[in-house]
Design an enzyme around this catalytic site. Structure first.
Site, short mmCIF file in Angstrom:
data_model
loop_
_atom_site.label_atom_id
_atom_site.label_comp_id
_atom_site.label_asym_id
_atom_site.label_seq_id
_atom_site.Cartn_x
_atom_site.Cartn_y
_atom_site.Cartn_z
NE ARG A 85 -3.98 -0.14 1.60
CZ ARG A 85 -5.01 0.37 2.26
NH1 ARG A 85 -5.17 0.10 3.54
NH2 ARG A 85 -5.88 1.16 1.66
CG ASP A 233 -4.03 6.69 5.25
OD1 ASP A 233 -5.16 7.21 5.44
OD2 ASP A 233 -3.78 5.50 5.45
CG ASN A 243 -7.96 10.26 6.25
OD1 ASN A 243 -7.34 9.28 6.69
ND2 ASN A 243 -9.19 10.52 6.62
O1 MRU Z 1 -7.86 2.04 3.40
P1 MRU Z 1 -7.79 2.11 4.90
O2 MRU Z 1 -8.99 1.54 5.57
O3 MRU Z 1 -6.49 1.56 5.44
O4 MRU Z 1 -7.78 3.68 5.19
C1 MRU Z 1 -7.62 4.12 6.52
C2 MRU Z 1 -7.72 5.59 6.66
O5 MRU Z 1 -7.83 6.32 5.71
C3 MRU Z 1 -7.59 6.13 8.05
O6 MRU Z 1 -8.30 7.33 8.18
C4 MRU Z 1 -6.11 6.41 8.34
O7 MRU Z 1 -5.32 5.32 8.01
C5 MRU Z 1 -5.89 6.75 9.75
S1 MRU Z 1 -6.10 5.34 10.82
C6 MRU Z 1 -5.70 5.83 12.40
#
Ligand code: MRU
Length: 354
Positions: A85, A233, A243
């Site tokens: 990712r 993120d 995010n």
């Molecule tokens: O695709 P995901 O579910 O991993 O995305 C997560 C998010 O966008 C969260 O808002 C971010 O990682 C912060 S988690 C504390």
């Protein structure tokens, strides 16, 4: 259980793709199972994928038989992990930290390397837990009284090593009796809000309401919400925030309706090497995640799909960025480098700004 745990020999994690219908726990000593879980979002959330990556490297090194295999194994596993990712910087941060540890001990006995890497992974996990606690405390202090908060995606215990980031703030405010209600965006297409945040918030007995993503702006227009709180993120040194897709739209609406827009994340989510959000790589997901819902096809065959997993909220739309070290306020090009202890960064940004 915690979203991920070290059992003493193996890694145990909750498969988040099955929640809230089933609490499926997976126990593994195979790093490829962790890598696959990160790819398919069984393990997800920026801090949690960093922690999971650290444990994946521990598992990989456990199976090394000869010292000459150590470095190639670490390199190979690190490459696979980083490719899972691209947006959340916590993942590469944790992998680099584990790699540095392995390199320092390259000529030590294998048993020593294995225990040092395990200690490092556990330290990453425990540090994140403490950061969540501090984010909760700092963030709750800046919420309006009788706060009615809107949140997006999942930023709780399922996404971190502790109580969460944005959700820790919400939880702390609830414990301090300054929070009245939480609105939860369902978060299309993978429904982290509906499936995961709603599950977590209900278990904390916090009054909450689930809304479709499209309802958020209407709530703000009606004056129902007095703060938006989200996670991140990746945050650049100028304060642009990547995010979950949909966050930017929320920030635009919040700005229009003069609702404070608060980002909560540990400093491990700050990428000091990047200045602008446009430099952040945005992950694109499979079209199936949009054309199917709960295993049922909901769009015509062969329809063209665009499925970015994240978007960028520019710093101008952000009221505050809360980390474990405190609250950064605009101008973020000054407050963020200060927060991460880079005073020379402050000069550089100031010079560039003129
Ligand atoms: O695709 P995901 O579910 O991993 O995305 C997560 C998010 O966008 C969260 O808002 C971010 O990682 C912060 S988690 C504390």
């Amino acid at each position: 259980m915690r979203a991920i745990e070290w059992t003493g020999e193996k890694v145990r994690f909750l498969d988040q793709t099955r929640l809230p219908l089933e609490e499926l726990v997976v126990t593994t000593d195979d790093e490829l199972v962790i890598i696959d879980a990160i790819k398919r979002l069984a393990i997800r959330g920026a801090p949690l994928i960093g922690i999971a990556a650290a444990y994946a490297l521990v598992l990989a090194v456990q199976r090394v038989k000869h010292p000459t295999e150590l470095l190639p194994t670490v390199e190979r596993t690190a490459t696979l992990l980083i490719a899972t990712r691209p947006t959340a910087v916590n993942l590469s941060w944790a992998v680099q930290r584990m790699k540095r540890k392995a390199l320092m001990l390259l000529h030590h006995p294998l048993s020593e390397v294995r225990s040092a890497l395990l200690a490092e992974a556990i330290a990453i996990h425990e540090e994140d837990e403490r950061m969540c606690e501090a984010i909760g405390q700092h963030g709750a202090a800046i919420l309006p009284l009788a706060a009615t908060v809107l949140t997006h995606c999942n930023t709780g215990a399922l996404a971190t090593g502790g109580n969460g980031t944005a959700l820790a703030l919400i939880r702390t405010a609830w414990e301090q009796r300054t929070l009245k209600h939480v609105y939860i965006d369902e978060t299309r297409p993978l429904l982290q809000g509906a499936r995961l945040t709603a599950w977590e918030v209900q278990r904390m007995s916090i009054p909450c309401t689930l809304i479709t993503d499209a309802t958020a702006a209407f709530l703000m227009q009606r004056g129902i919400v007095n703060a938006v709180v989200v996670g991140a993120d990746r945050i650049t040194r100028y304060g642009d925030v990547a995010n979950k897709i949909g966050t930017y739209g929320l920030a635009v609406s919040a700005h229009h309706h003069q609702v404070p827009f608060i980002v909560a994340a540990p400093t491990t989510t700050i990428d000091p090497n990047l200045e602008r959000g446009s430099q952040i790589p945005i992950e694109e997901r499979s079209s199936d995640e949009v054309t199917y819902c709960g295993g049922t096809r909901i769009a015509p065959e062969d329809i063209h799909v665009y499925a970015p997993a994240f978007d960028i909220t520019p710093h101008e739309l952000i009221t505050a960025i809360v980390t474990e070290r405190g609250v950064a306020s605009p101008p973020f090009s000054v407050s963020i480098p200060c927060m991460i202890g880079e005073t020379e960064g402050v000069h550089r940004v100031e010079e560039g700004a003129g």
